[in-house]
Enzyme design. Structure first.
Site, PDB file in Angstrom:
ATOM      1  N   ARG A   1      14.920  41.152 -82.239  1.00 23.66           N
ATOM      2  CA  ARG A   1      15.531  42.588 -81.683  1.00 23.66           C
ATOM      3  C   ARG A   1      16.903  42.020 -81.179  1.00 23.66           C
ATOM      4  O   ARG A   1      17.408  42.782 -80.104  1.00 23.66           O
ATOM      5  CB  ARG A   1      14.774  43.138 -80.727  1.00 23.66           C
ATOM      6  CG  ARG A   1      13.686  44.223 -81.298  1.00 23.66           C
ATOM      7  CD  ARG A   1      13.725  45.387 -81.695  1.00 23.66           C
ATOM      8  NE  ARG A   1      12.641  45.923 -82.359  1.00 23.66           N
ATOM      9  CZ  ARG A   1      11.887  47.009 -81.793  1.00 23.66           C
ATOM     10  NH1 ARG A   1      12.224  47.351 -80.728  1.00 23.66           N
ATOM     11  NH2 ARG A   1      10.812  47.342 -82.331  1.00 23.66           N
TER      12      ARG A   1
ATOM     13  N   ARG B   1      19.490  47.614 -78.377  1.00 18.28           N
ATOM     14  CA  ARG B   1      20.137  48.601 -77.000  1.00 18.28           C
ATOM     15  C   ARG B   1      20.557  47.656 -76.218  1.00 18.28           C
ATOM     16  O   ARG B   1      21.295  48.288 -75.140  1.00 18.28           O
ATOM     17  CB  ARG B   1      18.972  49.364 -76.803  1.00 18.28           C
ATOM     18  CG  ARG B   1      18.864  50.588 -77.716  1.00 18.28           C
ATOM     19  CD  ARG B   1      17.613  51.419 -77.185  1.00 18.28           C
ATOM     20  NE  ARG B   1      16.417  50.745 -77.307  1.00 18.28           N
ATOM     21  CZ  ARG B   1      15.259  51.045 -77.315  1.00 18.28           C
ATOM     22  NH1 ARG B   1      14.953  52.619 -77.395  1.00 18.28           N
ATOM     23  NH2 ARG B   1      14.232  50.459 -77.672  1.00 18.28           N
TER      24      ARG B   1
ATOM     25  N   ARG C   1      25.535  53.406 -82.405  1.00 19.23           N
ATOM     26  CA  ARG C   1      24.395  54.421 -82.724  1.00 19.23           C
ATOM     27  C   ARG C   1      24.949  55.762 -82.032  1.00 19.23           C
ATOM     28  O   ARG C   1      24.538  56.788 -82.693  1.00 19.23           O
ATOM     29  CB  ARG C   1      23.069  53.894 -81.514  1.00 19.23           C
ATOM     30  CG  ARG C   1      22.008  54.586 -81.891  1.00 19.23           C
ATOM     31  CD  ARG C   1      21.008  53.893 -80.843  1.00 19.23           C
ATOM     32  NE  ARG C   1      19.783  54.568 -80.884  1.00 19.23           N
ATOM     33  CZ  ARG C   1      19.367  55.558 -80.278  1.00 19.23           C
ATOM     34  NH1 ARG C   1      20.145  56.194 -79.632  1.00 19.23           N
ATOM     35  NH2 ARG C   1      17.922  55.841 -80.373  1.00 19.23           N
TER      36      ARG C   1
ATOM     37  N   ASP D   1      13.758  48.632 -90.021  1.00 21.58           N
ATOM     38  CA  ASP D   1      12.561  48.907 -89.347  1.00 21.58           C
ATOM     39  C   ASP D   1      11.506  48.579 -90.178  1.00 21.58           C
ATOM     40  O   ASP D   1      11.348  48.847 -91.384  1.00 21.58           O
ATOM     41  CB  ASP D   1      12.629  50.230 -88.465  1.00 21.58           C
ATOM     42  CG  ASP D   1      11.386  50.196 -87.706  1.00 21.58           C
ATOM     43  OD1 ASP D   1      11.734  49.838 -86.515  1.00 21.58           O
ATOM     44  OD2 ASP D   1      10.299  50.635 -87.908  1.00 21.58           O
TER      45      ASP D   1
ATOM     46  N   TYR E   1       0.381  52.376 -87.838  1.00 23.01           N
ATOM     47  CA  TYR E   1       1.067  53.322 -87.514  1.00 23.01           C
ATOM     48  C   TYR E   1       1.090  54.445 -88.620  1.00 23.01           C
ATOM     49  O   TYR E   1       1.107  55.793 -88.261  1.00 23.01           O
ATOM     50  CB  TYR E   1       2.603  52.988 -87.723  1.00 23.01           C
ATOM     51  CG  TYR E   1       3.055  52.248 -86.532  1.00 23.01           C
ATOM     52  CD1 TYR E   1       3.629  52.694 -85.381  1.00 23.01           C
ATOM     53  CD2 TYR E   1       3.153  50.736 -86.435  1.00 23.01           C
ATOM     54  CE1 TYR E   1       3.923  52.029 -84.052  1.00 23.01           C
ATOM     55  CE2 TYR E   1       3.581  50.087 -85.585  1.00 23.01           C
ATOM     56  CZ  TYR E   1       4.006  50.569 -84.150  1.00 23.01           C
ATOM     57  OH  TYR E   1       4.401  50.082 -83.339  1.00 23.01           O
TER      58      TYR E   1
HETATM   59  O1  CP3 Z   1      14.984  42.210 -84.714  1.00 19.51           O
HETATM   60  C1  CP3 Z   1      15.906  43.035 -84.878  1.00 19.51           C
HETATM   61  O2  CP3 Z   1      17.040  43.007 -84.331  1.00 19.51           O
HETATM   62  C2  CP3 Z   1      15.811  43.675 -86.296  1.00 19.51           C
HETATM   63  C3  CP3 Z   1      15.632  45.034 -86.078  1.00 19.51           C
HETATM   64  C4  CP3 Z   1      14.092  45.582 -86.145  1.00 19.51           C
HETATM   65  C5  CP3 Z   1      14.003  46.699 -85.392  1.00 19.51           C
HETATM   66  N1  CP3 Z   1      12.633  46.766 -85.344  1.00 19.51           N
HETATM   67  C6  CP3 Z   1      15.101  47.471 -84.989  1.00 19.51           C
HETATM   68  C7  CP3 Z   1      14.667  48.707 -84.037  1.00 19.51           C
HETATM   69  C8  CP3 Z   1      12.988  44.759 -86.284  1.00 19.51           C
HETATM   70  C9  CP3 Z   1      12.865  43.534 -87.009  1.00 19.51           C
HETATM   71  C10 CP3 Z   1      12.042  45.970 -86.044  1.00 19.51           C
HETATM   72  C11 CP3 Z   1      10.380  45.596 -86.072  1.00 19.51           C
HETATM   73  C12 CP3 Z   1       9.580  46.587 -85.611  1.00 19.51           C
HETATM   74  N2  CP3 Z   1       9.491  47.954 -85.702  1.00 19.51           N
HETATM   75  C13 CP3 Z   1       8.145  46.299 -85.236  1.00 19.51           C
HETATM   76  C14 CP3 Z   1       7.608  44.784 -85.247  1.00 19.51           C
HETATM   77  C15 CP3 Z   1       8.264  44.140 -84.053  1.00 19.51           C
HETATM   78  C16 CP3 Z   1       7.670  44.513 -82.813  1.00 19.51           C
HETATM   79  O3  CP3 Z   1       8.651  44.835 -81.899  1.00 19.51           O
HETATM   80  O4  CP3 Z   1       6.632  44.575 -82.564  1.00 19.51           O
HETATM   81  C17 CP3 Z   1       7.449  47.399 -84.905  1.00 19.51           C
HETATM   82  C18 CP3 Z   1       6.236  47.684 -84.345  1.00 19.51           C
HETATM   83  C19 CP3 Z   1       8.326  48.385 -85.173  1.00 19.51           C
HETATM   84  C20 CP3 Z   1       8.355  50.038 -84.933  1.00 19.51           C
HETATM   85  C21 CP3 Z   1       9.179  50.639 -84.243  1.00 19.51           C
HETATM   86  N3  CP3 Z   1      10.595  50.836 -84.171  1.00 19.51           N
HETATM   87  C22 CP3 Z   1       8.949  51.222 -82.780  1.00 19.51           C
HETATM   88  C23 CP3 Z   1       7.542  51.195 -81.889  1.00 19.51           C
HETATM   89  C24 CP3 Z   1      10.074  51.450 -82.180  1.00 19.51           C
HETATM   90  C25 CP3 Z   1      10.406  52.184 -80.905  1.00 19.51           C
HETATM   91  C26 CP3 Z   1      10.094  51.413 -79.582  1.00 19.51           C
HETATM   92  C27 CP3 Z   1      11.556  51.224 -79.143  1.00 19.51           C
HETATM   93  O5  CP3 Z   1      11.845  50.238 -78.740  1.00 19.51           O
HETATM   94  O6  CP3 Z   1      12.241  52.397 -79.075  1.00 19.51           O
HETATM   95  C28 CP3 Z   1      11.214  51.326 -83.130  1.00 19.51           C
HETATM   96  C29 CP3 Z   1      12.562  51.691 -82.914  1.00 19.51           C
HETATM   97  C30 CP3 Z   1      13.427  50.442 -83.291  1.00 19.51           C
HETATM   98  N4  CP3 Z   1      13.639  49.662 -84.112  1.00 19.51           N
HETATM   99  C31 CP3 Z   1      14.662  50.258 -82.453  1.00 19.51           C
HETATM  100  C32 CP3 Z   1      15.332  49.156 -82.796  1.00 19.51           C
HETATM  101  C33 CP3 Z   1      16.740  48.401 -82.523  1.00 19.51           C
HETATM  102  C34 CP3 Z   1      15.219  50.868 -81.016  1.00 19.51           C
HETATM  103  C35 CP3 Z   1      16.156  52.181 -81.854  1.00 19.51           C
HETATM  104  C36 CP3 Z   1      16.933  52.655 -80.861  1.00 19.51           C
HETATM  105  O7  CP3 Z   1      16.446  53.691 -79.814  1.00 19.51           O
HETATM  106  O8  CP3 Z   1      18.290  52.453 -80.817  1.00 19.51           O
END
Ligand code: CP3
Length: 340
Positions: free
Chosen positions: A23, A27, A36, A73, A147
């Protein structure tokens, strides 16, 4: 000339430890929050290849990480399999309809959703220097299924776990559909320019040992085998978060080239359990990076020392927290790079 991250995944110990952070685009970076806000939301960013490429490169420009992880994602695969996908502000992802009975066959596939992601990979690869590795990724079938079945995130993955016991053949069919889509998606990312790929299994820790064999190890082994066969030389990093005592079996049986480990795993223990020369990635607690100070520095040095005898990619044990101060990231990088 490949960067030191690829050398490490090929089993070499390099002069400097490669480092990237899960990640790393997100943010905690003001430049991410700005873009964003301009684009209106997270998914709008993901499906806008130009914007997603910019976000992927933001942490490389700022910190010089050795790997650039594609900004996307894991839930793009359910979207492509035909579920609706959106993010509820302050809550998280939603998928509809929820597949409570695992019945995915009636969904209308939309594999066109992969296209903008491939374009992002190509744009990023074209803009990175040769020293930076372009990392593609996908979720592992088990985590993606949690999910898809619940229609959202859940604390205990109960909906998917109970479906897997209640109707194993329906669940196996869903896992198979996710697996096939994931293979196509990863091959597409590789063809677009990804030089290594990571399988995120964030909920691997919620399964009993027998279920772990069936729903985590087996699908990841099949995906890894196809990638090795069809795109030889492209390394696969497996990250079965929470796997704990099951990590050695996962490393042996999936055939992954590198093993991602979370912060609950003792580096010295896992170093003793893994075959000599197997690359590892991890495993600083993201909360230490948030906290900073001597605790962060001691833990980072401890991880570097524990893995000094094998190929090691420095990373967190899970994604960086959105409130992480940027100076803490800078301090960590000085330590990993041997500058402080
Ligand atoms: O690592 C990186 O920088 C690359 C991008 C990336 C994202 N999600 C961007 C993201 C990667 C590799 C993921 C993987 C991901 N997504 C996983 C597996 C890894 C982990 O964290 O366990 C999972 C379970 C998801 C599903 C997901 N996506 C959830 C549950 C959420 C909401 C949680 C949150 O933090 O808001 C997301 C959103 C998400 N994916 C964001 C980002 C940068 C936040 C989006 C935002 O509000 O800007």
């Amino acid at each position: 000339m490949p960067g030191c991250l690829l050398d490490t995944l090929a089993g070499q110990r390099t002069a400097r430890r490669p480092v990237w952070l899960m990640r790393q685009a997100g943010r905690y970076l003001p430049e991410y929050r700005d873009l964003r806000a301009q684009k209106g939301g997270f998914l709008e960013l993901v499906y806008d290849s130009e914007a997603a490429a910019e976000v992927t490169i933001q942490p490389i420009d700022r910190f010089g990480f050795d790997g650039a992880i594609l900004f996307s994602d894991i839930l793009i695969v359910p979207h492509a399999l035909g579920q609706d996908l959106w993010f509820e502000a302050g809550e998280g992802p939603r998928l509809a309809p929820p597949l409570v009975d695992g019945a995915w066959e009636g969904l209308e596939r939309a594999f066109r959703h992969f296209e903008p992601i491939y374009r992002t990979v190509t744009l990023v690869r074209g803009r990175l220097g040769p020293e930076t590795t372009m990392l593609g990724f996908a979720g592992s079938p088990w985590t993606v299924a949690t999910y898809m079945v619940a229609g959202q995130g859940s604390k205990d993955q109960g909906a998917a776990r109970s479906l897997a016991y209640r109707d194993p053949s329906a669940f196996a069919s869903l896992i198979g559909a996710i697996e096939a889509a994931t293979i196509e998606y990863l091959l597409g990312q590789i063809d677009a320019g990804a030089e290594a790929v990571q399988l995120f299994d964030s909920w691997a820790g919620s399964l009993s040992p027998a279920q772990f064999e069936q729903w985590v190890i087996a699908p990841n082994a099949r995906i890894t085998a196809v990638i090795h066969e069809r795109r030889p030389g492209i390394p696969v990093i497996g990250f079965p978060k929470g796997a704990g005592a099951k990590l050695p079996a996962y490393a042996r049986e999936t055939g992954v080239d590198g093993l991602g480990i979370d912060e609950t795993t003792d580096p010295l223990w896992i170093d003793g359990e893994l075959p000599d020369g197997m690359p590892v990635q991890g495993n600083l607690d993201p909360m230490l990076l948030l906290a900073g100070g001597p605790a962060l520095e001691d833990a980072a040095r401890g991880i570097l020392a524990a893995f000094s005898g094998r190929p090691h990619i420095f990373n967190l044990g899970h994604g960086i927290d959105k409130s992480t101060p940027i100076p803490h990231v800078e301090r960590l990088l000085e330590i990993v790079r041997g500058e402080g």
